[in-house]
Design a protein around this motif. Structure first.
Motif, PDB file in Angstrom:
ATOM      1  N   ALA A 132      -2.401  77.578  19.740  1.00  0.00           N
ATOM      2  CA  ALA A 132      -1.320  78.103  18.902  1.00  0.00           C
ATOM      3  C   ALA A 132      -0.893  79.491  19.380  1.00  0.00           C
ATOM      4  CB  ALA A 132      -1.768  78.158  17.442  1.00  0.00           C
ATOM      5  N   LYS A 133      -1.866  80.302  19.761  1.00  0.00           N
ATOM      6  CA  LYS A 133      -1.540  81.638  20.274  1.00  0.00           C
ATOM      7  C   LYS A 133      -0.742  81.530  21.574  1.00  0.00           C
ATOM      8  CE  LYS A 133      -3.741  86.021  21.517  1.00  0.00           C
ATOM      9  NZ  LYS A 133      -5.038  86.727  21.676  1.00  0.00           N
ATOM     10  N   LYS A 134      -1.144  80.607  22.436  1.00  0.00           N
ATOM     11  CA  LYS A 134      -0.424  80.413  23.696  1.00  0.00           C
ATOM     12  C   LYS A 134       0.997  79.902  23.430  1.00  0.00           C
ATOM     13  CE  LYS A 134      -2.817  78.583  26.941  1.00  0.00           C
ATOM     14  NZ  LYS A 134      -3.539  77.583  27.780  1.00  0.00           N
TER      15      LYS A 134
ATOM     16  N   ILE B  77      11.729  75.802  21.922  1.00  0.00           N
ATOM     17  CA  ILE B  77      11.220  76.932  21.137  1.00  0.00           C
ATOM     18  C   ILE B  77      10.929  76.506  19.702  1.00  0.00           C
ATOM     19  CG2 ILE B  77      11.846  79.166  20.165  1.00  0.00           C
ATOM     20  CD1 ILE B  77      13.378  79.698  22.779  1.00  0.00           C
ATOM     21  N   LYS B  78      11.829  75.702  19.119  1.00  0.00           N
ATOM     22  CA  LYS B  78      11.599  75.206  17.759  1.00  0.00           C
ATOM     23  C   LYS B  78      10.344  74.348  17.695  1.00  0.00           C
ATOM     24  CE  LYS B  78      16.416  75.176  16.158  1.00  0.00           C
ATOM     25  NZ  LYS B  78      17.541  74.316  15.700  1.00  0.00           N
TER      26      LYS B  78
ATOM     27  N   ALA C 104       3.363  76.975  13.312  1.00  0.00           N
ATOM     28  CA  ALA C 104       3.382  76.993  11.842  1.00  0.00           C
ATOM     29  C   ALA C 104       2.401  75.965  11.274  1.00  0.00           C
ATOM     30  CB  ALA C 104       4.789  76.719  11.341  1.00  0.00           C
ATOM     31  N   GLU C 105       2.350  74.782  11.876  1.00  0.00           N
ATOM     32  CA  GLU C 105       1.401  73.766  11.418  1.00  0.00           C
ATOM     33  C   GLU C 105      -0.037  74.230  11.594  1.00  0.00           C
ATOM     34  OE1 GLU C 105       2.334  70.272  13.585  1.00  0.00           O
ATOM     35  OE2 GLU C 105       4.180  69.836  12.465  1.00  0.00           O
ATOM     36  N   GLU C 106      -0.326  74.880  12.719  1.00  0.00           N
ATOM     37  CA  GLU C 106      -1.684  75.377  12.953  1.00  0.00           C
ATOM     38  C   GLU C 106      -2.039  76.481  11.962  1.00  0.00           C
ATOM     39  OE1 GLU C 106      -5.427  75.860  14.443  1.00  0.00           O
ATOM     40  OE2 GLU C 106      -3.995  74.232  14.677  1.00  0.00           O
TER      41      GLU C 106
ATOM     42  N   LYS D 129      -5.089  78.057   7.188  1.00  0.00           N
ATOM     43  CA  LYS D 129      -5.108  78.528   5.804  1.00  0.00           C
ATOM     44  C   LYS D 129      -5.788  77.513   4.891  1.00  0.00           C
ATOM     45  CE  LYS D 129      -2.040  80.229   2.169  1.00  0.00           C
ATOM     46  NZ  LYS D 129      -0.628  80.505   1.786  1.00  0.00           N
ATOM     47  N   LYS D 130      -5.458  76.233   5.099  1.00  0.00           N
ATOM     48  CA  LYS D 130      -6.077  75.177   4.295  1.00  0.00           C
ATOM     49  C   LYS D 130      -7.570  75.082   4.581  1.00  0.00           C
ATOM     50  CE  LYS D 130      -5.493  70.288   3.155  1.00  0.00           C
ATOM     51  NZ  LYS D 130      -4.733  69.049   3.463  1.00  0.00           N
TER      52      LYS D 130
END
Length: 276
Positions: free
Chosen positions: A77-79, A186-187, A194-196, A201-202
């Protein structure tokens, strides 16, 4: 006189071989029973410990695998976030460049340059690349526009203006397609990020709930463990009582047999005494 010289038979006080064998067999039975019980207890404890150890190893392995997957997804996700930001910056820069070229190049096509070579016949010549930059030279080429243009200069400028406008428009349309593809990518990358983030968070919330649940169930787990510890101890006490009872019964049986064996020689001595 012969009767007086006759010796009275002596009582044999030594332990007979049969009694010795009987005592050894009884001792062996008692010792075997104790050893068997000891091995059973050891196997029972080993099996319970092995099950607990295996369950603990499975929990640790699952936790380690979960943490590894979480770290790997966080790195991905960071990448993806870094890649999306870099692509967005590149698209913004290219958008500024192509917008400027689309406006500036048609304006410059209205001017002549010191490097232009105006042919006599303009119908048969075509420019290979209308958007190509001016060639490097020393001194560098300059743009100019005479106050009064010759017919050849007017025709040259008109033709070059059309070619440059068409080429600039094609270049802009090609970039628009590239920009659309880049925006979609990009989207997609930001959607994955966002999903990660939502998953993390969950997961944090689930870990917090699990920690609270473990704290609440800690007392019940301790009571269960104490009960599991007490049950084998009670079973061992019952087994020891049973073994002690069986050993006592075997000892009583042995003593009775010894009494019977001892009573037989004494009767024989009494008969000998009567004969004497």
């Amino acid at each position: 006189m012969s009767t007086l010289n006759k010796k009275r038979p002596k009582i044999d006080l030594t332990v007979q071989s049969g009694e010795r064998r009987r005592g050894k067999s009884m001792f062996g039975i008692v010792l075997g029973t104790l050893n068997k019980a000891k091995l059973e207890d050891k196997e029972r404890n080993a099996s319970e410990a092995a099950k607990k150890r295996q369950l603990l190893e499975q929990r640790l392995q699952a936790k380690l695998q979960k943490e590894t997957d979480s770290v790997r997804r966080a790195e991905e996700a960071k990448k993806d976030k870094t890649t999306a930001n870099r692509k967005e910056e590149e698209l913004q820069l290219k958008d500024s460049i192509y917008k400027l070229r689309r406006i500036r190049l048609p304006l410059l096509s209205n001017f002549l340059s010191t490097s232009d070579i105006i042919p006599s016949d303009l119908t048969s010549t075509t420019s290979p690349d209308p958007l190509a930059p001016l060639p490097r030279s020393h001194p560098p080429p300059l743009y100019y526009r005479p106050a009064i243009l010759t017919p050849s200069q007017e025709a040259f400028l008109a033709k070059r203006l059309v070619e440059v406008a068409e080429a600039a428009e094609k270049e802009w349309l090609a970039f628009r397609e590239e920009r659309t593809i880049g925006i979609e990518e990009i989207k997609r990358l930001r959607q994955r990020v966002a999903e990660e983030e939502a998953r993390q968070k969950k997961e944090r919330e689930a870990n917090r709930q699990e920690a609270l649940k473990e704290e609440g169930d800690g007392g019940q787990d301790k009571e269960t463990e104490e009960q599991l510890v007490k049950e084998p101890a009670a079973e061992m006490e019952v087994d020891e009582e049973r073994r002690s009872d069986s050993a006592v019964r075997k000892e009583d049986v042995g003593k009775e047999s010894d009494r019977k064996d001892e009573s037989a020689p004494m009767q024989a001595d009494d008969e000998d005494a009567v004969e004497y």
